[in-house]
Write a protein that holds these residues in place. Structure first.
Motif, short mmCIF file in Angstrom:
data_model
loop_
_atom_site.label_atom_id
_atom_site.label_comp_id
_atom_site.label_asym_id
_atom_site.label_seq_id
_atom_site.Cartn_x
_atom_site.Cartn_y
_atom_site.Cartn_z
N TYR A 60 0.75 -1.21 0.08
CA TYR A 60 0.08 0.06 -0.09
C TYR A 60 0.92 1.47 -0.01
O TYR A 60 0.78 2.34 -0.68
CB TYR A 60 -0.91 -0.04 1.14
N ASN A 94 1.12 4.62 -2.22
CA ASN A 94 0.28 5.84 -1.35
C ASN A 94 1.37 6.51 -0.31
O ASN A 94 2.36 5.76 -0.02
CB ASN A 94 -0.92 5.39 -0.55
N PHE A 150 -7.62 0.64 7.84
CA PHE A 150 -7.02 -0.16 6.93
C PHE A 150 -7.10 -1.63 7.15
O PHE A 150 -7.24 -2.23 6.38
CB PHE A 150 -5.21 0.28 7.09
N LYS A 173 -9.07 -4.13 4.34
CA LYS A 173 -8.19 -5.27 3.89
C LYS A 173 -8.75 -6.65 4.39
O LYS A 173 -8.17 -7.74 3.98
CB LYS A 173 -6.58 -5.20 4.24
#
Length: 488
Positions: A9, A13, A22, A26
């Motif tokens: 990620y 990002n 998060f 996920k």
């Protein structure tokens, strides 16, 4: 999986703003994400910042109300429109639910309770408490006044949620390389040692703690006091008899058989064997004589001395019972001056509190020689206690059945800024020494103190049960410093 998700990620990002969100996106456990973030942060692959949020969770009682409804609504629904009796209504609920339900329903003016009847005051109610609890379960916002009301009823409790915000660290790579910790034979044979990255040595890391035996503070203090006695020329008495007869423990010390210390409230008497098997008969007769009629300048106690009382077995109440045996043995041969000491356990039937136990350790010292006086005793005490680090002493007259004169010993405590009693002392009476067979010009000076009191002062322990007994914390045994008595 969690590590790949975090590093992958961050490759595309700038930041993971909230590890909780998060983890939910996920489909990975937040605990697993947190562990990976901590590991990556340790290797500087990422930089992590703490996030803390307060949230409200339901207590066990709150969970019950969210599932079944609040007690006040349960109670209201149990009252039919035509009313019911208190006994019938009470029989439908557990006592706690009934009590809370009545209190809240009456407070809300939903029901009216007479002496025997219960009736509704309204026909419909909403279970606002249950609705608020369900909102909190779902993580929805609830007003401050409602939160305060639920807190007072102990239906919710505060919980601190901890997470992280994460950015790329100085050592960031999309995939963590596994670093080698040791150079092995295989690395050398394959030649790949040239490309392998080795983990840096942490020279500040502590090694594995070693397991080993540790000395109890009492043993440390006991050993130092033993060394002081040995330096002063004393020899140790055998103290292996926890069980003594009343004769050696009391009678030979010129302690009358009616003395309160000989009562079962103060002394542990044995049931089996309840009496001793043998005593030196000629000595018993001399002790009996001095108790009943006196002698050696004494009038005695003037009572009928009973052999059956002297035969009773007990757990020794002081180590002076050992001293009496040693002095009697000394008197049976050609007299020679002696210095004796003992440090061992004694037993008393006392109420247990922060300063008293039913068993403790007693330190005793005695000197047997010709021409001894009270001045000799004071001089020996000043020498002995100065080696313990107590140079300021005071003496106060006292009474003991077997010493005359007798003195209580006080030392000035610098920490407490006051005089503290530290022991007892005196000269053994002729009524004790002469029946043993010691010459008339022989005197014995003696003193005693507990082992626990100086140990508690040295190690800052204010409850004797934390020092001796089954409640002792093992960490105290492992971490206590050395005893510095006699080392200065």
């Amino acid at each position: 999986m969690a590590e790949e998700a975090v590093l992958g990620y961050l490759e595309k990002n700038e930041e993971i703003s909230d590890s909780g969100i998060f983890a939910e996106e996920k489909g990975i456990s937040h605990d697993e994400i947190v562990n990976i973030i901590k590991s990556l942060n340790g290797f500087r692959l990422v930089d992590a910042q703490d996030i803390k949020r307060e949230r409200w969770v339901l207590t066990h009682e709150g969970d019950m109300y969210a599932e079944h409804g609040s007690p006040e609504v349960q109670l209201f629904l149990a009252v039919p429109p035509e009313g019911t009796t208190r006994e019938e209504l009470q029989g439908k609920f557990e006592p706690s639910i009934y009590k809370i339900g009545c209190t809240q329903a009456i407070k809300n003016k939903w029901i009216e309770m007479g002496k025997s009847a219960v009736s509704r005051k309204v026909q419909h109610v909403d279970d606002r408490v249950r609705d608020l609890l369900i909102q909190i379960q779902k993580g929805e916002e609830v007003g401050a006044q409602d939160i305060d009301a639920l807190k007072r009823r102990k239906l919710i409790s505060s919980q601190i949620w901890k997470g992280f915000s994460v950015k790329k660290g100085p050592n960031y790579t999309p995939k963590r390389k596994k670093m080698a910790t040791d150079l092995t034979r295989e690395h050398l044979q394959r030649g790949d040692w040239k490309e392998i990255e080795f983990k840096e040595y942490n020279f500040l890391a502590k090694g594995q703690p070693t397991d080993g035996g540790c000395l109890h503070p009492l043993l440390k203090v006991k050993r130092q006091i033993q060394l002081i006695f040995l330096q002063m020329g004393f020899e140790e008495m055998a103290t292996n008899n926890f069980v003594e007869s009343s004769f050696w423990n009391f009678d030979v010390l010129f302690q009358p058989q009616q003395h309160p210390a000989r009562d079962s409230h103060d002394t542990f008497f044995l049931k089996e064997p309840s009496t001793t098997r043998s005593l030196p008969e000629d000595y018993v007769e001399r002790v009996k004589q001095v108790h009943e009629s006196g002698g050696y300048g004494s009038r005695g106690y003037g009572y009928e001395w009973k052999r059956e009382e002297a035969n009773k077995n007990l757990l020794r109440t002081h180590t002076t019972a050992v001293s009496s045996r040693m002095l009697y043995a000394l008197a049976q041969g050609k007299f020679a001056p002696k210095k004796y000491y003992s440090i061992d356990r004694v037993f008393r039937n006392e109420a247990v509190d922060r300063t008293h136990l039913a068993e403790f350790h007693q330190i005793e010292g005695l000197i047997c020689d010709r021409g001894l006086t009270l001045g000799h005793l004071i001089g020996v005490l000043e020498d002995f206690f100065s080696r313990l680090g107590m140079s300021k002493l005071k003496f106060k007259p006292a009474y003991n059945p077997y010493t005359e004169p007798s003195m209580e010993i006080f030392s000035y405590h610098e920490g407490l800024q006051k005089w503290v009693e530290i022991g007892n002392s005196g000269m053994f009476r002729p009524e004790m020494l002469r029946p043993m067979g010691l010459p008339e010009d022989v005197q014995v000076i003696a003193w005693g103190l507990s082992l626990e009191r100086p140990t508690m002062i040295l190690y800052g322990i204010d409850n004797i049960r934390d020092l001796f007994g089954h409640k002792v914390d093992l960490s105290l045994i492992k971490r206590n410093p050395i005893c510095r008595i006699g080392l200065n």
